[in-house]
Write an enzyme that holds these catalytic residues in place. Structure first.
Site, PDB file in Angstrom:
ATOM      1  N   ARG A 110      34.492  26.926 -33.802  1.00 61.84           N
ATOM      2  CA  ARG A 110      34.894  26.146 -34.986  1.00 61.84           C
ATOM      3  C   ARG A 110      34.426  24.694 -34.837  1.00 61.84           C
ATOM      4  O   ARG A 110      35.131  23.764 -35.180  1.00 61.84           O
ATOM      5  CB  ARG A 110      36.414  26.192 -35.206  1.00 61.84           C
TER       6      ARG A 110
ATOM      7  N   SER B 226      43.641  30.022 -41.740  1.00 67.42           N
ATOM      8  CA  SER B 226      44.114  29.885 -40.360  1.00 67.42           C
ATOM      9  C   SER B 226      44.188  28.404 -40.019  1.00 67.42           C
ATOM     10  O   SER B 226      43.172  27.711 -40.024  1.00 67.42           O
ATOM     11  CB  SER B 226      43.171  30.606 -39.393  1.00 67.42           C
TER      12      SER B 226
ATOM     13  N   GLU C 200      42.836  23.628 -36.825  1.00 65.79           N
ATOM     14  CA  GLU C 200      41.514  23.967 -37.358  1.00 65.79           C
ATOM     15  C   GLU C 200      41.335  23.264 -38.697  1.00 65.79           C
ATOM     16  O   GLU C 200      40.239  22.798 -39.029  1.00 65.79           O
ATOM     17  CB  GLU C 200      41.408  25.489 -37.543  1.00 65.79           C
TER      18      GLU C 200
END
Length: 342
Positions: free
Chosen positions: A168, A242, A338
């Site tokens: 990520r 998420s 995230e």
């Protein structure tokens, strides 16, 4: 004669973030064409004002007000650049909706994106975040990124090998943050379809549906079904998907945690390290389904924070910080978000 970019002032952003936060931007610039990008660069507006690049708004938490310029890439277009040795090089505008782009590629016989089906957001964000799901990441398919250097005002192509892709992560999110404005991406896709079932849960889901050898469309459909069973539809429930990264720890830390929590969900991450399931830790601490003010933890997936109605960015921050502190106090592992707080 230089064309000045059109700037909308006091612009409402509720429709531009999947969390549904009713934010307002002091200025808003929409980029629909090459001319729009050039005009913005020549104006040097971004060199003299705070700014934030906002695509689909699926991975951000906005403040009530942003006292700067919101830059919204909205340029469309998908075309085949060429094929070589079974690889199809496909270019897409940064403003293309990611899920629609994946579907279009499948329909045209360009493969490699099936595991990334139904991810919200736009094409331009894929290399920034190195989006990933079910065993695949953007880094597996990105070939080149075309962007504008905001500091120098010039255009350039950046090869995937130079993007510094990680979990990520990319240099666009790190050292290049606020330097480059992506306007299009070239993907290296395969002409022949080979299903990627390396992610155990996906392979299980395919088998449970009685599919022995899935087609590209069948695999993408299964991915979409699995995602929809775990994640809220942003059209009905505001969220940023998420919210936390799965933390990666060294072997010693992993063994210490596993000795106390033998059922912790984990995955080998190479070099003797392990990736821990953040959702498992959050749920283990009893956060699943809980609320703090107008923000809450999704009842079906502890990794997701949701808007319970009238939620602000501050509400989300308070809840996220509380979860991070609680998980750290019990597992000794600090979770990272995230989602991006603007």
């Amino acid at each position: 004669m230089t064309t000045r970019p059109q700037i909308d002032t006091e612009f409402p952003l509720q429709k531009y973030n999947t969390f549904g936060i009713p934010a307002v931007a002091a200025g808003f610039v929409r980029l629909c064409s090459d001319d729009d990008y050039v005009a913005l660069m020549e104006s040097e507006l971004l060199r003299n004002s705070p700014f934030f690049i906002l695509g689909g708004g699926s991975n951000v938490v906005l403040p009530d007000r942003y006292d700067g310029i919101i830059v919204h890439p909205d340029n469309k277009g998908v075309h085949l650049v060429g094929t070589e040795n079974g690889v199809a090089y496909v270019e897409a505008g940064a403003g293309e909706v990611w899920a629609e782009f994946v579907d279009r590629c499948i329909d045209n016989g360009w493969h490699g994106l099936e595991n990334l089906a139904s991810i919200p957001g736009c094409v331009g964000a894929a290399p920034v975040q190195n989006v990933g799901a079910y065993g695949r990441e953007a880094k597996d398919v990105v070939a080149q990124v075309h962007c504008y250097d905001i500091q120098k005002g010039v255009q350039q192509w950046i090869d995937a090998a130079d993007c510094g892709f990680g979990y990520r992560w990319s240099r666009f999110k790190g050292e290049w943050k606020d330097r480059f404005l992506i306007d299009r991406v070239v993907f290296a896709l395969t002409c022949d379809f080979v299903p990627d079932l390396s992610y155990k849960a996906l392979a299980t889901a395919v088998a449970e549906r009685g599919i022995d050898s899935p087609t590209a469309r069948q695999l993408a459909d299964v991915v979409s079904e699995v995602r929809n069973s775990k994640l809220p539809n942003p059209k009905t429930v505001g969220s940023a998907g998420s919210f936390f990264k799965n933390p990666v720890v060294d072997g010693t830390t992993y063994e210490t945690i596993r000795s106390e929590y033998p059922d912790i969900v984990s995955f080998p991450a190479g070099d003797g390290r392990y990736k821990l399931a953040a959702g498992w830790m959050i749920e283990h601490r009893g956060w699943k389904g809980r609320a703090m003010g107008r923000a809450g933890v999704y009842e079906k997936q502890a990794l997701v924070l949701v808007n319970l109605g009238g939620c602000s960015g501050a509400d989300v921050r308070i809840l996220a910080d509380a979860i991070i502190a609680d998980v750290y106090s019990h597992f000794g592992v600090k979770l990272e978000c995230e989602a991006i707080f603007v």
